[in-house]
Motif scaffolding. Structure first.
Motif, PDB file in Angstrom:
ATOM      1  N   ASP A   1      23.221  62.056  36.196  1.00 12.29           N
ATOM      2  CA  ASP A   1      22.707  60.724  36.528  1.00 12.29           C
ATOM      3  C   ASP A   1      21.692  60.254  35.486  1.00 12.29           C
ATOM      4  O   ASP A   1      21.621  59.074  35.157  1.00 12.29           O
ATOM      5  CB  ASP A   1      22.070  60.727  37.922  1.00 12.29           C
ATOM      6  CG  ASP A   1      21.887  59.310  38.459  1.00 12.29           C
ATOM      7  OD1 ASP A   1      22.627  58.412  38.021  1.00 12.29           O
ATOM      8  OD2 ASP A   1      21.002  59.105  39.304  1.00 12.29           O
TER       9      ASP A   1
ATOM     10  N   VAL B   1      27.947  61.759  41.747  1.00  3.25           N
ATOM     11  CA  VAL B   1      26.918  60.790  41.360  1.00  3.25           C
ATOM     12  C   VAL B   1      27.321  59.384  41.792  1.00  3.25           C
ATOM     13  O   VAL B   1      26.505  58.626  42.316  1.00  3.25           O
ATOM     14  CB  VAL B   1      26.662  60.843  39.833  1.00  3.25           C
ATOM     15  CG1 VAL B   1      25.674  59.773  39.414  1.00  3.25           C
ATOM     16  CG2 VAL B   1      26.153  62.216  39.427  1.00  3.25           C
TER      17      VAL B   1
ATOM     18  N   ARG C   1      24.770  55.721  41.421  1.00  5.01           N
ATOM     19  CA  ARG C   1      24.256  56.130  40.112  1.00  5.01           C
ATOM     20  C   ARG C   1      23.043  55.304  39.707  1.00  5.01           C
ATOM     21  O   ARG C   1      22.849  54.189  40.178  1.00  5.01           O
ATOM     22  CB  ARG C   1      25.341  56.084  39.047  1.00  5.01           C
ATOM     23  CG  ARG C   1      25.655  54.736  38.480  1.00  5.01           C
ATOM     24  CD  ARG C   1      26.780  54.898  37.475  1.00  5.01           C
ATOM     25  NE  ARG C   1      27.212  53.619  36.982  1.00  5.01           N
ATOM     26  CZ  ARG C   1      27.078  53.255  35.705  1.00  5.01           C
ATOM     27  NH1 ARG C   1      26.500  54.047  34.829  1.00  5.01           N
ATOM     28  NH2 ARG C   1      27.510  52.085  35.304  1.00  5.01           N
TER      29      ARG C   1
ATOM     30  N   ALA D   1      22.123  60.867  43.358  1.00  3.33           N
ATOM     31  CA  ALA D   1      22.816  62.017  42.763  1.00  3.33           C
ATOM     32  C   ALA D   1      22.678  63.233  43.671  1.00  3.33           C
ATOM     33  O   ALA D   1      23.655  63.943  43.933  1.00  3.33           O
ATOM     34  CB  ALA D   1      22.245  62.305  41.377  1.00  3.33           C
TER      35      ALA D   1
END
Lengths: 258, 377
Positions: free
Chosen positions: B66, B301, B306, B312
């Motif tokens: 991420d 993710v 994200r 995440a």
């Protein structure tokens, strides 16, 4: 690096701010710039016009290090050869560029956009520590006075109107303390009112910086009242005041077709 | 009027509260387990400790991805490779700890080398009998690989889907390489049958809880480190690179430098996660390099949301819990569910679980917002 002799330059005359000498750029055989030579003096306001494909944007790409010229040299402030440097180095020398399409960081606030632009150590580790000093805040406040938008400072830049994004981008160039500003179509997509305000802003900036403005809007170019360079097929077709240029037979042919 | 300037705290007050709450829960429950007799309603099943520990290492891997994908726009589809490399470094240490207790009783060589008729330990296995050396390698090996790969690609302005393909090719190449017996990493079978870590029996419940605690602490530290980076000015430079890389360059920043820094750091975090993962699952083999693994990380993710970090962690836990449950209940269905999740996250909730939660909250607050004066341009 020794700068070549410049034609028509008197001995002892100060260096021009920007000097392009015989710059040629080809893409797949198409000559976007054809032995282009251009001198911009320090503190000058220059407007550049020309039909589509004349090489205006390519010229900016060469000056800012995005495109390497096949031939020719680009000298900035005396003896910096820009054709050997990358974008970030050129930007840190004091050249700021506004793109044709306004390009701001849409997912950052207006304030954060300016914060990233304001002159500070640009190295990755300095950025990681990256404290905002009081001095930087004062600079940002002054920028807001120059470009307006103070009431939108904590909004995302993506929420600004097209014209406001153009101003923010100009503000960012001022924030990086650019001494030579290259503005690619600064009033594209602006209302008449916004265009007038931008003309005023440019004239104010021209008092202490060098500006090169590429623009299609003839009325706007006339309002700036500066020296005009006409590009055509990658080289200079004519140079002079707007009236001289508009009376030029070759310019008329190029614009109206022969 | 004095203008208010934005401040960027590591976490908001509510954020710290949530962080501490989850942390205490994750830390105390298994410790309490040592004192609660089995059979009591409060006793967690034994298998849960390594399972949640494993999820914590997955969440660290998801955080690492991420950081580069959500913030700097670098979609690595080979992050499983860095995880696996960290895992192999730890696995090599654990193999060396077996000593003469292996099937062949060779004090120097791991079983698979004896089986292959090798007479001495290859040079790259030297030093792995020392924990500190292995720990340094866990950081260095993924870090150096990421630095070299990043330097070559970012400098040549390789971005977007091309970069994703290159990272995917990297993990596939490593998969093929590690499958080979003569590479000296145990080939197809990988490294397993571990006995001890730092002198403790890896199977003992106390050791398992120790590894679990290390994973929870590792996850917490990774989260705070990532938060620190994304709230720094560098974090805003990364966001700027994601949205308009050329603008960043023309402002005088080295976009290459910033990307290289976060990419390398991300690979190191993935490597540490892998090193925590291996002693808990008891094996590392080349399948960890499989491209599908790395793609799964991107799905965690995306499902969590994200560019949020919390997403995440959430995504890694939710998707893996679903996988554990479903591969038990309906083994054939898992891949379809994974594919379905991917489609759903792309079409229906592109901002993941965190984005959905924000939307619901905004909708609840909407009636109040109407009362505010409309915004003028």
């Amino acid at each position: 690096m020794v700068r070549p002799e410049m034609p028509g330059r008197l001995p002892g005359e100060p260096d021009p701010h920007l000097y392009l000498s015989g710059v040629t750029v080809s893409f797949d055989g198409f000559r976007a710039l054809n032995s282009l030579s251009l001198i911009i003096e320090k503190g000058e306001l220059r407007t550049i016009i020309g039909p589509n494909g004349a090489g205006k944007t390519t010229m900016m790409d060469v000056i800012t290090g995005k495109t390497r010229p096949d031939q020719g040299e680009v000298f900035y402030d005396g003896d910096h050869d820009l054709s050997k440097l990358d974008e970030a180095t050129i930007a840190n020398l004091g050249i700021g560029r506004k793109f044709q399409r306004p390009t701001v960081f849409e997912n950052l606030t207006v304030y954060e956009n300016l914060e990233l632009a304001v002159k500070a150590d640009r190295s990755t580790f300095a950025t990681l520590r990256g404290l905002v000093t009081g001095e930087m805040r004062d600079t940002i406040d002054r920028l807001f006075e120059t470009i307006g938008l103070s009431d939108r400072r904590h909004e995302l830049a993506g929420a600004l109107s097209h014209g406001q994004k153009q101003w923010l981008e100009i503000g960012m160039l001022l924030g990086q303390d650019a001494q030579l500003l290259l503005l690619d179509e600064p009033v594209a997509g602006m209302t008449d009112h916004e265009t007038a305000a931008t003309a005023e802003l440019i004239l104010r900036l021209a008092q202490e910086r060098t500006l090169v403005v590429v623009e299609h809007d003839m009325e706007f170019v006339r309002n700036l009242g500066a020296k005009v360079t006409v590009l055509h097929e990658g080289s200079v077709l004519a140079e002079g005041s707007i009236d001289q240029v508009q009376a030029n037979q070759r310019v008329i042919e190029v614009y109206l077709g022969r | 009027m004095r203008e208010r300037y934005p401040t960027y705290p590591l976490l908001s007050a509510v954020g710290w509260l949530g962080f501490a709450g989850v942390g205490v829960l994750l830390l105390l429950v298994p410790i309490a387990n040592l004192f609660v007799p089995p059979g009591s309603a409060l006793h967690m099943p034994d298998y849960l400790v390594p399972l949640i520990g494993k999820y914590c290492t997955y969440a660290m891997l998801a955080l690492a991805l991420d950081l580069i994908w959500g913030y700097a726009g670098i979609l690595s589809l080979g992050h499983g490779a860095f995880f696996a490399l960290g895992g192999y470094c730890m696995g090599m240490y654990l193999m060396r700890q077996i000593g003469a207790r292996g099937v062949y009783g060779n004090a120097e060589l791991p079983d698979f080398m004896v089986f292959l008729n090798w007479k001495e330990l290859p040079w790259y296995w030297q030093g792995f009998d020392m924990f500190w050396f292995a720990a340094i390698m866990v950081v260095l090996v993924p870090g150096i690989l990421a630095f070299v790969l990043g330097w070559l690609t970012f400098r040549s302005r390789v971005t977007g889907v091309y970069l994703s393909i290159i990272t995917q090719a990297m993990t596939f190449a490593l998969l093929l390489a590690f499958f080979r017996n003569d590479m000296g990493f145990g080939g197809n079978n990988g490294l397993t049958d571990f006995k001890e870590i730092l002198g403790f029996n890896v199977q003992a419940p106390e050791t398992r809880i120790g590894l679990y605690l290390a994973s929870v602490i590792g996850l917490a530290a990774t989260f705070l480190l990532c938060r620190w980076i994304v709230t720094s000015k560098l974090g805003r430079v990364c966001l700027a690179i994601r949205d308009a890389e050329s603008r960043v360059r023309f402002l005088g920043y080295s976009a290459t430098g910033a990307k290289l820094f976060v990419f390398t750091l991300s690979a190191v975090l993935a490597g540490i996660a892998g090193a925590l993962y291996v002693p808990q699952v008891g094996i590392i083999n080349p399948s960890e390099f499989s491209p599908a693994n790395s793609i799964e990380v991107a799905i965690w993710v995306a499902v969590g949301g994200r560019g949020t970090l919390v997403g995440a962690v959430l995504g890694a836990f939710v998707v893996n819990w679903g996988k554990t449950w479903l591969t038990g209940a309906a083994p054939d269905a898992w891949l379809f569910v994974l594919g379905g999740l991917f489609v759903a996250v792309t079409l229906i909730f592109p901002k993941g679980i965190v984005g959905l939660a924000q939307q619901i909250r905004l909708r609840r607050e909407a009636p109040r917002a109407v009362a505010k004066p409309a915004e003028g341009d």
